[in-house]
Design a protein around this motif. Structure first.
Motif: not given
Length: 666
Positions: A234-235, A242-247
């Protein structure tokens, strides 16, 4: 990569370094548009709009009302974006969203799904064995009571061995090897369970028990391997998240973990169907030994096929599972097991080990105790029943309720207004309440007129266990530790958790149902206290920042780190009390991160010059781990005094300066 034919138009040469005040001229590039000043470039990179507002304030530094509005705005934008992506996929192919879910949620959690299927089938099979082999499993005339009790004990012992062993192997040899090893052990274990036999009934039980122990080793390894591999997938392995990682990092890991619930669900459904098939369409006792044998053996043979496919998938389709671990080892110049990091973790993060291991222990008394206790629960609500079907059907309802908890956890675990720590605290607290209320009013709630209230509390305890500590302990035990020892720390925490399951298995053999309700709730209250005092909250924390903080700690420069990984919001009460958050300084950290990026860029360029043996073109100036606009900035602001030796040498060559493909030098 930028187009070689498109020139980059820069302002004057910038030997001054990053303009974090916004006073220097604008910069234009066809690749990334116009930025009013250099500060905008780094704000877009270091202060993403899903974590910082327009003023550059980190979400955890905002007031409650301002934070509430910010989080709602970000969530609304993200929900709209995700729904748009879903609708685009659906219009292109109505089945493509299912394929997306299968690839991103089902496959990463397939091992845990198979583990949940088999592991919790043991509790479902025991009442069937007691009905089909009463002299062995019920009256203990032909079988040893010690070996019958070992069915529960050795299974858990095998899991503990696997969690510690494979956790270490996962950090030593790699995530991919650990994943392959787990699947292989589980496949062999399932073959052993399917074919378990003995000359006597007691011999069969002994063979069954040791097969469970062997299978348990593979099950135990799934915990640290699925958590670490899922999180690192995921990270990602680049320098910038990335934005997807953080959210959505938590949702990705929890969505894989909840496959454990689906494993339990399908096991219960298949056992019901198989018993109906082999018992001539009836679920009522008495059951023949032949029907029992066929039911349980086929129930193990079915997941064996899926596990064999899992071995294939992990061997041939997960070749990059260890990528982030290898990057971390390379950065720390470590080739084998990182023993130094393990020592630092023990000395530096003792409170976190107490939190992840201690809360997991408390949770497993509830979680496994709930499974072990379900037979007693069914007896209370269905007295004088001789069939296994009512118990299996009630368990099916219980699993369905638990699945609702799993899914709600996956939706809210990344929410900055609720998140991991609150979810675990509330889950433990609700489990405490839902067990302590009937504990002191047991006779009242077990009367026929109040039995539905008793049922509701029991089912709700399953819901809040999944929508709380069972989901959070799984992800927190991986998130709060650095990559180098993540699998080891997760495996240790999970192993301590299984000691909680062992505690429940032993304890429940010596106390009656009423006493169980007196004892169990206090483990929930202890879980609340451990969570509140010692558990850090990684909700909304960029794990790249945690790795950056770890680099400072490893270098013996902990006080020089000033970033968000030591923000009070992301630390436990114990860490705040110890003063860990004192160096936090967002302005100083911002300047420090820019300087770190410059140094990394120069090192990468030196390596590329050495590798290319002096051939320098536009692509050599672009670092694949940094966005183009940051790379262009470093190209522009690196003066002759700052350039690496090979670049200076090339700049001195007249033919290089006149090359049409080379970037403009100043």
């Amino acid at each position: 990569m930028a187009n070689h034919q498109d020139p980059i138009t820069y302002g004057p040469a910038a030997p001054h370094g990053p303009d974090v005040d916004g006073n220097h001229p604008s910069m234009v590039s066809p690749d990334f548009g116009m930025y009013q000043n250099e500060k905008e470039i780094f704000d877009s990179l270091l202060k993403p709009d899903d974590s910082y507002d327009a003023d550059g304030t980190y979400w955890a530094d905002m007031s409650i009302w301002r934070r509430f509005k910010f989080v709602r705005k970000v969530d609304a934008i993200e929900t709209k974006r995700e729904f748009g992506s879903f609708w685009s996929m659906f219009k292109a192919d109505p089945l493509s969203p299912l394929g997306f879910y299968f690839r991103n949620m089902v496959l990463p959690g397939a091992g845990l799904g198979l583990e949940g299927y088999v592991l919790f089938s043991i509790g479902n099979l025991k009442p069937l064995f007691q009905k089909g082999f009463p002299n062995c499993w019920n009256k203990e005339l032909t079988c040893s009571a010690t070996w019958l009790a070992a069915v529960e004990y050795l299974e858990i012992c095998g899991i503990i061995v696997g969690q510690i062993l494979v956790g270490v192997i996962g950090d030593w040899i790699g995530r991919r090897w650990g994943l392959i090893q787990d699947a292989t052990i589980m496949f062999i274990g399932l073959l052993m369970l399917t074919a378990a036999w003995g000359v006597t009934e007691n011999g069969w039980v002994i063979c069954y028990v040791w097969s469970l122990f062997f299978y348990g080793i593979g099950v135990g390894g799934e915990y640290p391997m699925t958590a670490t591999a899922g999180m690192e997938n995921a990270v990602g392995s680049g320098k910038v998240s990335t934005r997807d990682d953080r959210l959505h990092r938590g949702r990705k890991v929890t969505s894989a973990f909840l496959m454990q619930g689906w494993g339990q669900f399908f096991n219960q459904v298949l056992l019901i169907l198989l018993l109906l098939i082999f018992h001539h369409g009836s679920g009522n006792a008495p059951y023949s030994k032949l029907a029992v044998q066929w039911t349980y053996r086929v129930s193990f043979a079915i997941p064996a096929v899926g596990t064999l496919w899992l071995v294939y998938y992990r061997v041939y389709k997960m070749k990059s599972a260890s990528k982030q671990l290898q990057a971390a080892k390379k950065k720390s110049s470590v080739t084998g097991y990182d023993a130094q990091s393990l020592k630092i973790i023990i000395n530096h993060f003792g409170g976190r080990l107490l939190a992840t291991a201690g809360t997991w222990y408390m949770n497993d008394v509830f979680f496994y105790g709930n499974k072990l206790f379900q037979g007693e629960f069914i007896k209370v609500i269905t007295p004088n029943n001789s069939s296994v079907m009512p118990g299996w059907l009630y368990n099916l309802i219980n699993v369905g309720v638990a699945l609702c908890g799993y899914y709600l956890a996956s939706f809210l675990i990344d929410n900055k207004l609720y998140g991991r720590k609150h979810m675990q605290t509330v889950g433990f607290l609700m489990d405490f309440i839902l067990f302590v209320v009937p504990a002191f009013n047991f006779e009242y709630y077990t009367r026929p007129e109040h039995i539905h209230s008793f049922q509701a509390m029991y089912f709700l305890s399953s819901f809040f266990n999944q929508f709380g500590p069972n989901s959070v302990t799984f992800i927190a035990a991986a998130e709060v530790y650095p990559t180098a020892v993540r699998a080891t720390a997760h495996g240790f925490s999970a192993a301590v958790g299984k000691l909680g399951a062992l505690t429940a298995a032993v304890l429940y053999n010596y106390i009656d149902t009423q006493t169980k309700f007196y004892v169990v709730p206090w483990f929930g209250l202890a879980g609340v206290l451990l969570t509140v005092v010692f558990m850090p909250d990684t909700t909304g924390l960029d794990l790249k920042e945690q790795e950056r903080r770890w680099a400072f700690i490893r270098a013996g420069r902990e006080q020089d780190y000033h970033g968000i990984a030591i923000h009070p919001k992301h630390l436990s009460l114990w860490e705040r009390f110890r003063g860990v958050s004192k160096p936090y300084d967002p302005d100083l950290d911002y300047k420090q991160r820019i300087e770190e990026m410059r140094k990394e860029w120069e090192v990468n360029m030196q390596e590329k010059y050495d590798e290319k043996d002096g051939r320098l073109d536009r692509e050599d100036f672009e670092d694949e781990d940094l966005p183009n606009h940051a790379t262009h900035f470093f190209q522009r602001t690196t003066t002759a005094e700052h350039l690496v030796p090979r670049e200076k040498e090339l700049n001195e060559k007249e033919d290089y300066q006149s090359s049409s493909d080379s970037p403009t030098r100043r």
